[in-house]
Scaffold this active site. Structure first.
Site, short mmCIF file in Angstrom:
data_model
loop_
_atom_site.label_atom_id
_atom_site.label_comp_id
_atom_site.label_asym_id
_atom_site.label_seq_id
_atom_site.Cartn_x
_atom_site.Cartn_y
_atom_site.Cartn_z
N MET A 193 41.44 43.09 33.09
CA MET A 193 41.40 42.51 31.74
C MET A 193 41.10 43.60 30.73
SD MET A 193 39.23 39.05 32.53
CE MET A 193 39.52 38.07 34.01
N ASP A 217 41.30 41.59 39.36
CA ASP A 217 41.60 41.12 38.01
C ASP A 217 41.38 42.22 36.99
OD1 ASP A 217 42.29 38.27 38.22
OD2 ASP A 217 40.28 38.06 39.07
N MET A 221 46.13 41.50 33.32
CA MET A 221 45.99 40.72 32.09
C MET A 221 45.79 41.71 30.96
SD MET A 221 43.58 37.67 33.62
CE MET A 221 43.00 38.64 35.03
N HIS A 234 41.90 40.20 45.56
CA HIS A 234 42.45 39.95 44.24
C HIS A 234 41.66 40.77 43.22
CE1 HIS A 234 44.99 37.62 41.54
NE2 HIS A 234 43.95 37.51 40.72
N HIS A 255 46.17 41.87 39.45
CA HIS A 255 46.62 40.91 38.43
C HIS A 255 46.34 41.53 37.06
CE1 HIS A 255 45.69 36.75 36.39
NE2 HIS A 255 46.73 37.37 35.84
#
Length: 225
Positions: free
Chosen positions: A38, A36, A69, A34, A67
């Site tokens: 940001m 992330d 964001m 995973h 993911h």
């Protein structure tokens, strides 16, 4: 029988040796990595860009689950697809046209998903289920690792599970249901029982000395569901 997948989040890994961390956690039994992303805009933190994804891809012989964001999201979809992402998920609030953003992911050859924050209603999924390979439910507010699981997420998981089961009955397509935030050995079975099949765990894995022991313990818990 449900196939469960564990997706360690490298947000909690040792940034000074990310390649080694990815290798080690896959050897310990990770099913996904995973990743992330940001941007200090959509969320109050700044993490990894496409170049880091591209650099880590040779270390990952399991799917890389990116993911996003970030806002705006469309340009980065294409950048991460080119960098080697296998799955790309985005927040509906970060896209002006959700269907178009999901189409960009699919057209790039990646699996596509939507991410729902704790306060995002589930009805945003209804008109795009045919575009989705994954739904990711945030069980914390996005932006930082190490937060505690928000209990009312269990009700939301059950609601989305029912929606996805009904869709699978009608279409024959299975959509994965991933949960991210505060997942640990002592609550993973409860989250699975509510209907999740994919589990993001950061500090619960990378914060421990023995990654395999943690992942094995999670699998033992999942076997009780």
């Amino acid at each position: 029988m449900t196939t469960y997948r564990i997706a360690p989040s490298i947000l909690s890994a040792d940034f000074a040796r990310l390649g080694e961390e990815v290798t080690n956690v896959i050897a310990a039994g990770a099913d996904l990595i995973h990743f992330d992303v940001m941007d200090n805009h959509y969320v109050p933190n700044l993490t990894f860009g496409p170049m880091v994804c591209k650099a880590l891809k040779p270390y990952a012989d399991v799917p890389v689950d990116v993911h996003l964001m970030v806002e705006p999201v469309d340009d980065l979809i294409q950048s991460f697809a080119a960098a080697g992402a296998d799955i790309i998920t985005l927040h509906p609030e970060a896209s002006k046209h959700i269907d178009r953003s999901l189409s960009l992911i699919k057209d790039a050859g990646c699996q596509a998903g939507l991410v729902l924050n704790p306060a995002t209603p589930v009805h945003v999924l209804e008109n795009v289920l045919d575009r989705l390979d994954m739904v990711l439910l945030m069980s914390v507010n996005p932006g930082f690792g190490g937060q505690s699981f928000i209990p009312h997420t269990l009700t939301k998981i059950r609601c989305v599970r029912a929606m996805l089961d009904e869709y699978q009955l009608a279409s024959g397509r299975n959509i994965a249901l991933e949960v991210d935030g505060g997942i640990k050995t002592d609550n993973i079975a409860e989250v699975a029982a509510a209907g999740a099949d994919t589990f993001v765990a950061g500090s619960a894995i990378f914060g421990q000395a023995d990654y395999r022991a943690v992942i094995d313990a999670m699998r033992r818990e999942l076997a009780t569901v």
